[in-house]
Motif scaffolding. Structure first.
Motif, PDB file in Angstrom:
ATOM      1  N   ILE A 194     103.102 -20.177  79.054  1.00  0.00           N
ATOM      2  CA  ILE A 194     104.342 -19.458  78.786  1.00  0.00           C
ATOM      3  C   ILE A 194     104.383 -18.984  77.336  1.00  0.00           C
ATOM      4  O   ILE A 194     104.815 -17.854  77.037  1.00  0.00           O
ATOM      5  CB  ILE A 194     105.556 -20.351  79.114  1.00  0.00           C
ATOM      6  N   ILE A 195     103.944 -19.818  76.421  1.00  0.00           N
ATOM      7  CA  ILE A 195     103.919 -19.423  75.003  1.00  0.00           C
ATOM      8  C   ILE A 195     103.014 -18.211  74.805  1.00  0.00           C
ATOM      9  O   ILE A 195     103.355 -17.261  74.075  1.00  0.00           O
ATOM     10  CB  ILE A 195     103.445 -20.602  74.132  1.00  0.00           C
ATOM     11  N   ALA A 196     101.860 -18.210  75.479  1.00  0.00           N
ATOM     12  CA  ALA A 196     100.956 -17.055  75.374  1.00  0.00           C
ATOM     13  C   ALA A 196     101.610 -15.807  75.954  1.00  0.00           C
ATOM     14  O   ALA A 196     101.392 -14.694  75.458  1.00  0.00           O
ATOM     15  CB  ALA A 196      99.652 -17.372  76.095  1.00  0.00           C
ATOM     16  N   LEU A 197     102.428 -15.983  76.993  1.00  0.00           N
ATOM     17  CA  LEU A 197     103.082 -14.833  77.622  1.00  0.00           C
ATOM     18  C   LEU A 197     104.171 -14.247  76.731  1.00  0.00           C
ATOM     19  O   LEU A 197     104.403 -13.020  76.756  1.00  0.00           O
ATOM     20  CB  LEU A 197     103.669 -15.271  78.967  1.00  0.00           C
ATOM     21  N   THR A 198     104.835 -15.057  75.941  1.00  0.00           N
ATOM     22  CA  THR A 198     105.912 -14.554  75.079  1.00  0.00           C
ATOM     23  C   THR A 198     105.404 -13.540  74.062  1.00  0.00           C
ATOM     24  O   THR A 198     106.157 -12.672  73.619  1.00  0.00           O
ATOM     25  CB  THR A 198     106.589 -15.711  74.334  1.00  0.00           C
ATOM     26  N   GLN A 199     104.169 -13.642  73.682  1.00  0.00           N
ATOM     27  CA  GLN A 199     103.617 -12.736  72.674  1.00  0.00           C
ATOM     28  C   GLN A 199     103.369 -11.346  73.236  1.00  0.00           C
ATOM     29  O   GLN A 199     103.381 -10.372  72.493  1.00  0.00           O
ATOM     30  CB  GLN A 199     102.316 -13.318  72.125  1.00  0.00           C
ATOM     31  N   ARG A 200     103.168 -11.236  74.550  1.00  0.00           N
ATOM     32  CA  ARG A 200     102.853  -9.945  75.157  1.00  0.00           C
ATOM     33  C   ARG A 200     104.017  -9.362  75.947  1.00  0.00           C
ATOM     34  O   ARG A 200     104.205  -8.162  75.991  1.00  0.00           O
ATOM     35  CB  ARG A 200     101.642 -10.083  76.085  1.00  0.00           C
ATOM     36  N   ASN A 201     104.799 -10.245  76.600  1.00  0.00           N
ATOM     37  CA  ASN A 201     105.854  -9.758  77.486  1.00  0.00           C
ATOM     38  C   ASN A 201     107.017 -10.736  77.461  1.00  0.00           C
ATOM     39  O   ASN A 201     107.109 -11.634  78.295  1.00  0.00           O
ATOM     40  CB  ASN A 201     105.309  -9.594  78.911  1.00  0.00           C
ATOM     41  N   PRO A 202     107.924 -10.602  76.501  1.00  0.00           N
ATOM     42  CA  PRO A 202     109.043 -11.550  76.377  1.00  0.00           C
ATOM     43  C   PRO A 202     109.902 -11.630  77.631  1.00  0.00           C
ATOM     44  O   PRO A 202     110.389 -12.713  77.983  1.00  0.00           O
ATOM     45  CB  PRO A 202     109.831 -11.017  75.187  1.00  0.00           C
ATOM     46  N   ALA A 215     109.414 -16.583  83.474  1.00  0.00           N
ATOM     47  CA  ALA A 215     108.523 -17.732  83.640  1.00  0.00           C
ATOM     48  C   ALA A 215     109.214 -19.037  83.307  1.00  0.00           C
ATOM     49  O   ALA A 215     108.963 -20.072  83.948  1.00  0.00           O
ATOM     50  CB  ALA A 215     107.286 -17.546  82.764  1.00  0.00           C
ATOM     51  N   LEU A 216     110.111 -19.013  82.327  1.00  0.00           N
ATOM     52  CA  LEU A 216     110.838 -20.235  81.972  1.00  0.00           C
ATOM     53  C   LEU A 216     111.731 -20.694  83.117  1.00  0.00           C
ATOM     54  O   LEU A 216     111.847 -21.899  83.389  1.00  0.00           O
ATOM     55  CB  LEU A 216     111.660 -20.010  80.705  1.00  0.00           C
ATOM     56  N   PHE A 217     112.375 -19.758  83.801  1.00  0.00           N
ATOM     57  CA  PHE A 217     113.192 -20.130  84.956  1.00  0.00           C
ATOM     58  C   PHE A 217     112.304 -20.691  86.078  1.00  0.00           C
ATOM     59  O   PHE A 217     112.660 -21.661  86.752  1.00  0.00           O
ATOM     60  CB  PHE A 217     113.983 -18.916  85.463  1.00  0.00           C
ATOM     61  N   GLN A 218     111.141 -20.060  86.259  1.00  0.00           N
ATOM     62  CA  GLN A 218     110.220 -20.557  87.272  1.00  0.00           C
ATOM     63  C   GLN A 218     109.730 -21.958  86.911  1.00  0.00           C
ATOM     64  O   GLN A 218     109.631 -22.849  87.753  1.00  0.00           O
ATOM     65  CB  GLN A 218     109.014 -19.605  87.370  1.00  0.00           C
ATOM     66  N   SER A 252     111.334 -24.163  85.190  1.00  0.00           N
ATOM     67  CA  SER A 252     112.404 -25.147  85.362  1.00  0.00           C
ATOM     68  C   SER A 252     112.421 -25.684  86.790  1.00  0.00           C
ATOM     69  O   SER A 252     112.682 -26.867  87.015  1.00  0.00           O
ATOM     70  CB  SER A 252     113.758 -24.529  85.001  1.00  0.00           C
ATOM     71  N   ASN A 253     112.142 -24.815  87.783  1.00  0.00           N
ATOM     72  CA  ASN A 253     112.065 -25.280  89.172  1.00  0.00           C
ATOM     73  C   ASN A 253     110.907 -26.255  89.360  1.00  0.00           C
ATOM     74  O   ASN A 253     111.029 -27.278  90.046  1.00  0.00           O
ATOM     75  CB  ASN A 253     111.900 -24.094  90.122  1.00  0.00           C
ATOM     76  N   MET A 254     109.785 -25.937  88.723  1.00  0.00           N
ATOM     77  CA  MET A 254     108.626 -26.820  88.831  1.00  0.00           C
ATOM     78  C   MET A 254     108.893 -28.145  88.137  1.00  0.00           C
ATOM     79  O   MET A 254     108.519 -29.216  88.629  1.00  0.00           O
ATOM     80  CB  MET A 254     107.401 -26.138  88.224  1.00  0.00           C
ATOM     81  N   LEU A 255     109.549 -28.065  86.979  1.00  0.00           N
ATOM     82  CA  LEU A 255     109.843 -29.283  86.234  1.00  0.00           C
ATOM     83  C   LEU A 255     110.792 -30.188  87.026  1.00  0.00           C
ATOM     84  O   LEU A 255     110.655 -31.410  87.006  1.00  0.00           O
ATOM     85  CB  LEU A 255     110.453 -28.928  84.883  1.00  0.00           C
ATOM     86  N   ARG A 256     111.721 -29.584  87.748  1.00  0.00           N
ATOM     87  CA  ARG A 256     112.643 -30.369  88.567  1.00  0.00           C
ATOM     88  C   ARG A 256     111.876 -31.131  89.649  1.00  0.00           C
ATOM     89  O   ARG A 256     112.171 -32.291  89.949  1.00  0.00           O
ATOM     90  CB  ARG A 256     113.692 -29.461  89.198  1.00  0.00           C
ATOM     91  N   TYR A 257     110.876 -30.480  90.240  1.00  0.00           N
ATOM     92  CA  TYR A 257     110.055 -31.133  91.265  1.00  0.00           C
ATOM     93  C   TYR A 257     109.329 -32.342  90.684  1.00  0.00           C
ATOM     94  O   TYR A 257     109.314 -33.429  91.277  1.00  0.00           O
ATOM     95  CB  TYR A 257     109.049 -30.111  91.807  1.00  0.00           C
ATOM     96  N   VAL A 258     108.760 -32.163  89.494  1.00  0.00           N
ATOM     97  CA  VAL A 258     108.021 -33.254  88.855  1.00  0.00           C
ATOM     98  C   VAL A 258     108.965 -34.400  88.498  1.00  0.00           C
ATOM     99  O   VAL A 258     108.688 -35.579  88.768  1.00  0.00           O
ATOM    100  CB  VAL A 258     107.276 -32.752  87.607  1.00  0.00           C
ATOM    101  N   LEU A 278     102.701 -13.802  86.511  1.00  0.00           N
ATOM    102  CA  LEU A 278     103.399 -13.077  85.452  1.00  0.00           C
ATOM    103  C   LEU A 278     102.457 -12.820  84.280  1.00  0.00           C
ATOM    104  O   LEU A 278     102.593 -11.820  83.569  1.00  0.00           O
ATOM    105  CB  LEU A 278     104.614 -13.868  84.982  1.00  0.00           C
ATOM    106  N   ARG A 279     101.523 -13.729  84.089  1.00  0.00           N
ATOM    107  CA  ARG A 279     100.590 -13.592  82.967  1.00  0.00           C
ATOM    108  C   ARG A 279      99.337 -12.828  83.367  1.00  0.00           C
ATOM    109  O   ARG A 279      98.838 -11.982  82.604  1.00  0.00           O
ATOM    110  CB  ARG A 279     100.213 -14.995  82.470  1.00  0.00           C
TER     111      ARG A 279
END
Length: 353
Positions: A178-186, A192-195, A197-203, A232-233
């Protein structure tokens, strides 16, 4: 006022005493067999015979607590043997003295003395031997159970340690993407951060609930979220094919088993290249064994078996070890790869726990 219950009143001791009383009754009846056959049964004589057996039977009954005392005090070897020899001679002497008092010696007193004495020594040895064998078997079973429990705790601890390694590994790598993606496509990074968050909830939900098994459908949903984040990346470079057996969706699999395999393909077959690649995910039931088989396959550069074995990567090695521990040899992770021929990771595991 509180009272303490004597160990002699425990079910085991009651059963033990009843067994010896039954033994004494049977022997007393055998001693009165002639009167029973002749129809001259005398309850008074039976009772006297029963009472006369009490001292010798009691001495033999004491062998059980004596064998327990040996075990508690760790009395072994020559000392245990010496105590038994003395006790056996004392028992045989007492039993034979009772026999002399209650019966008249026949015309050959020497043989009449020797054989009953040896019989009593043998009786003592048999009872003592049986009790020691029973206690030895019980001790062996306790040791085996303790070893099994220790192994179970060890496996659980190692599984927990492996999972605690895998979760931060996933979080770190995903945040790095995600950090790498912010440099090219904020804007894509925000999605991606919202996506994520869903994954983090599962974990976190599986971690907080202590759930190690999830349905295959839930694990695939988690993988889909991960692939959407990576798309997205990577954009059009990431092509995914799903070939799933819908009847296997309710099968239980260890949580976070498949995502590291997909992540491995992303890392080695997509990240280093600008070309379009294909990632194929399939689930099948093996016709011969009935096992669940999930395969993650890419068309990347592949690698030699020696290179894979020497890789410092955590994901695949952790998954293999988790399956070994969790399924005790009933599940496996197989790698099929060679240079220029892509990479395939195949997980096979039972469809029932």
């Amino acid at each position: 006022m509180t009272t303490t219950k004597s160990s002699l009143l425990s079910p085991m001791w009651r059963l033990y005493i009843a067994a010896w009383l039954g033994y004494m009754l049977v022997v007393a009846l055998v001693n009165q067999a002639d009167t029973l056959v002749a129809g001259q049964f005398n309850p008074h004589l039976l009772w006297r015979s029963f009472i006369s057996l009490a001292p010798s039977a009691g001495m033999l009954a004491l062998l059980w607590p004596l064998s327990g005392w040996f075990d508690r005090r760790a009395v072994t070897g020559a000392r245990r043997f010496a105590i038994h020899v003395v006790a056996a001679l004392a028992f045989a002497t007492y039993a034979h003295t009772v026999l002399i008092v209650t019966q008249k010696p026949p015309s050959h007193p020497l043989s009449w003395h020797i054989w009953p004495f040896l019989y009593n020594v043998m009786s003592y040895a048999v009872v003592a031997g049986v009790f020691h064998v029973v206690r030895a078997n019980a001790a062996a079973q306790r040791q085996a159970l303790a070893a099994q429990q220790a192994q179970t705790l060890l496996v659980a601890a190692e599984l927990g340690a492996l999972r605690s390694k895998l979760n931060p590994h996933f979080l770190f790598n995903t945040l790095h993407s995600i950090i790498a993606l912010t440099q090219r496509n904020p804007q894509a990074a925000e999605t991606a951060l919202f996506q994520f968050s869903n994954m983090l909830r599962y974990v976190l939900d599986t971690e907080r609930a202590g759930i190690d098994r999830v349905t295959l459908d839930a694990e695939f949903d988690f993988v889909r979220d991960y692939l959407e984040l990576e798309s997205l990346r990577l954009g059009a470079r990431l092509q995914v094919e799903w070939d799933l057996d819908p009847t296997l969706g309710d099968c239980l699999v260890p949580a976070l088993t498949l995502q590291p395999l997909v992540e491995n393909s992303i890392k080695h077959a997509f990240n280093p290249f600008t070309r379009t690649g294909l990632l194929r995910i399939e689930s099948r039931r093996e016709p011969d064994t009935g096992l669940l088989r999930v395969t993650v396959r890419d068309d990347g550069p592949g690698a030699a078996p020696a290179t894979i074995a020497a890789s410092p990567g955590l994901g695949i090695r952790t998954i293999g070890r988790r399956l070994d521990l969790d399924y005790a040899g009933r599940a496996a992770l197989r790698i099929d790869s060679r240079p220029g021929a892509g990479f395939a990771a195949c997980v096979t595991l039972p469809t029932t726990p």
